[in-house]
Structure formats: C-alpha cells, structure tokens
Scaffold this motif. Structure first.
Motif, short mmCIF file in Angstrom:
data_model
loop_
_atom_site.label_atom_id
_atom_site.label_comp_id
_atom_site.label_asym_id
_atom_site.label_seq_id
_atom_site.Cartn_x
_atom_site.Cartn_y
_atom_site.Cartn_z
N ILE A 162 -2.55 1.74 0.51
CA ILE A 162 -1.88 3.05 0.46
C ILE A 162 -1.48 3.38 -0.97
O ILE A 162 -1.65 4.52 -1.44
N TRP A 163 -0.96 2.40 -1.69
CA TRP A 163 -0.58 2.61 -3.07
C TRP A 163 -1.78 2.99 -3.94
O TRP A 163 -1.71 3.92 -4.75
N ASP A 164 -2.87 2.28 -3.77
CA ASP A 164 -4.08 2.57 -4.56
C ASP A 164 -4.58 3.99 -4.29
O ASP A 164 -4.99 4.71 -5.22
N ASP A 165 -4.56 4.40 -3.03
CA ASP A 165 -5.00 5.75 -2.68
C ASP A 165 -4.08 6.80 -3.32
O ASP A 165 -4.55 7.82 -3.84
N ALA A 166 -2.78 6.54 -3.28
CA ALA A 166 -1.83 7.49 -3.86
C ALA A 166 -2.00 7.60 -5.38
O ALA A 166 -1.96 8.69 -5.94
N CYS A 167 -2.22 6.45 -6.04
CA CYS A 167 -2.39 6.46 -7.49
C CYS A 167 -3.69 7.14 -7.91
O CYS A 167 -3.77 7.72 -9.00
N TYR A 199 8.74 0.16 -5.41
CA TYR A 199 8.61 1.51 -4.86
C TYR A 199 7.38 1.65 -3.97
O TYR A 199 7.39 2.42 -3.00
N ARG A 200 6.32 0.90 -4.25
CA ARG A 200 5.10 1.04 -3.47
C ARG A 200 5.35 0.73 -2.00
O ARG A 200 4.68 1.27 -1.11
#
Length: 248
Positions: free
Chosen positions: A52-57, A86-87
C-alpha cells in the motif's frame, strides 16, 4: 499534517455523521505516556502494508514515512501509546481491516481557533487524500515525533500545526486545555480537540495564511456565534469540528 489515504476515492458519506464518530470529554490536565515498544507485524501484514505504501508513493512521491503517535489506551486523565511509522497508519486508512481486531489509533490534534471576528474554519484542499473538500477547524494534524520522542506535548503539536497550516506563531495564539477526544468511525483516528485564541482580526489571520502557510486549506472563513448552529448541521464539515463547535 501528513497526507492521508482513502483507496475508495469517494467521500465517506456514512462516516461523516456525528452519530458514528465517538467522543469523550478529557480532563484539562490529561497526561500523555509514551511507551517504548510498538506492535510487531506478521510477515503477511507487513507485506500488505509495504504494498500500500509503495502504491501511494508512486502517485505521491513526496510522501514521508515519519514517526507518528498511536494511542493504546485512553481515559479522561491519561492517554498512553507508542511511536510508529506513518506508513502503517496510511495502510489502515486505505484498508481499515488490515490490522484485524487491533486497529491503530493514530493520534491527531484539532484546534478551534477564535479570532477577534469569530471562529476560523478552513476548507481542506480538494486534492487531499483524506477528507478533501471538507471544512475543518484549523490547525489540525497528526501527532508527529518532534525531538527525541521521549515525551509528548499537545501544546507543542498544535502550535507547530498553527505555524505550518496558518502561518501563525506562538506569539500570535494562546492555547487552551484539551477538551475532548473524537474517534473517526472508519479509520480509527483519534482527534484531540484543543481551543486556541488570537487577538488578530480575521483579515490579519488570512494575510498570514496566504503569505506563510502550506496548502492544507484552499479557503478560510470566519463564522460568528450566531452562525455556529447552521455550520454544525452542514454535511461538509468534519465531525470533530462539529462537536467542537458545540462546546463554544
């Protein structure tokens, strides 16, 4: 305030009603306790959080994985929790079920700023990942680690947000005691409502906002006491703000 995420891309119509956002009154001298340890994620959950973090970044390269405070327990006299990345909070906002029966309770501060002309409200930038286009009582933001993290001051947190979001310094505002804690129904974020006052006129506040602040809000407004009731009934006001307006 770190950017937040909602994978649905649509307003949380049902969540934005006061009956779904729980709130409780806090003691004016509520204590904040910082624990050293944080929950350990299972490999499967860790993989999902990172995805999810990678997609958001990928869509928002400026996202920053800072340290934020998450609440474990709360009473009117005491809030206890720990620092985490935060991720993890962003992952929960995208997928509220990701941590199962033990969701994160990301702590945030939410002010209620009274200036010489009334109460200041701001419309969250429509491009925001969370609650874009909703009216809020600024300053507001996630409780972030400032310094060594061994202790935590709500006053320092709300003053930092006031400078970042409104361009107001500690010389411009006075900070009152915490009034209440409001839990978001979908994301489990916990807002700590804090009153602030400034002798400045709304015109002066707006000038500082235009010249010094970030882009958290795209509009500012001021409301008089006789307008509070109408604003509390609007469906485009963040519920925490509606509850705070009820305390004036």
């Amino acid at each position: 305030m770190p950017a937040s995420s909602d994978s649905s891309g649509t307003p949380h119509t049902l969540a934005h009603t006061l009956q779904h956002w729980r709130h409780e009154t806090l003691h004016p001298d509520v204590r904040l306790i910082v624990n050293v340890s944080e929950p350990v994620l299972t490999p499967d959950v860790e993989q999902r959080v990172q995805a999810i973090w990678d997609d958001a970044c990928a869509s928002r390269p400026r996202l920053f994985n800072g340290r934020i405070f998450c609440m474990e327990t709360i009473t009117p006299e005491r809030i206890e929790g720990y620092w985490t990345e935060y991720r993890r909070a962003l992952a929960q906002m995208a997928d509220p079920t990701i941590f199962g029966d033990t969701p994160l309770h990301q702590l945030a501060v939410c002010g209620l700023l009274r200036c010489a002309d009334g109460i200041v409200l701001g419309r969250r930038n429509p491009s925001s990942l969370y609650l874009g286009g909703f009216w809020q009582s600024p300053p507001a933001g996630t409780v972030e680690m400032r310094g060594d993290g061994l202790s935590l001051s709500l006053t320092e947190q709300i003053l930092a947000e006031a400078e970042e979001e409104l361009g107001l310094t500690q010389h411009d505002v006075s900070v009152g005691s915490p009034r209440l804690a409001v839990t978001h129904s979908r994301t489990a974020i916990v807002d700590i409502g804090i009153p602030l006052m400034t002798p400045l006129s709304f015109t002066a506040v707006r000038e500082k906002w235009l010249s010094r602040a970030n882009k958290e809000y795209d509009q500012l407004a001021v409301i008089s006491d006789d307008q509070i009731g109408n604003w509390r009934m609007r469906n485009d006001v963040v519920p925490t703000t509606g509850i705070l307006l009820n305390t004036t």
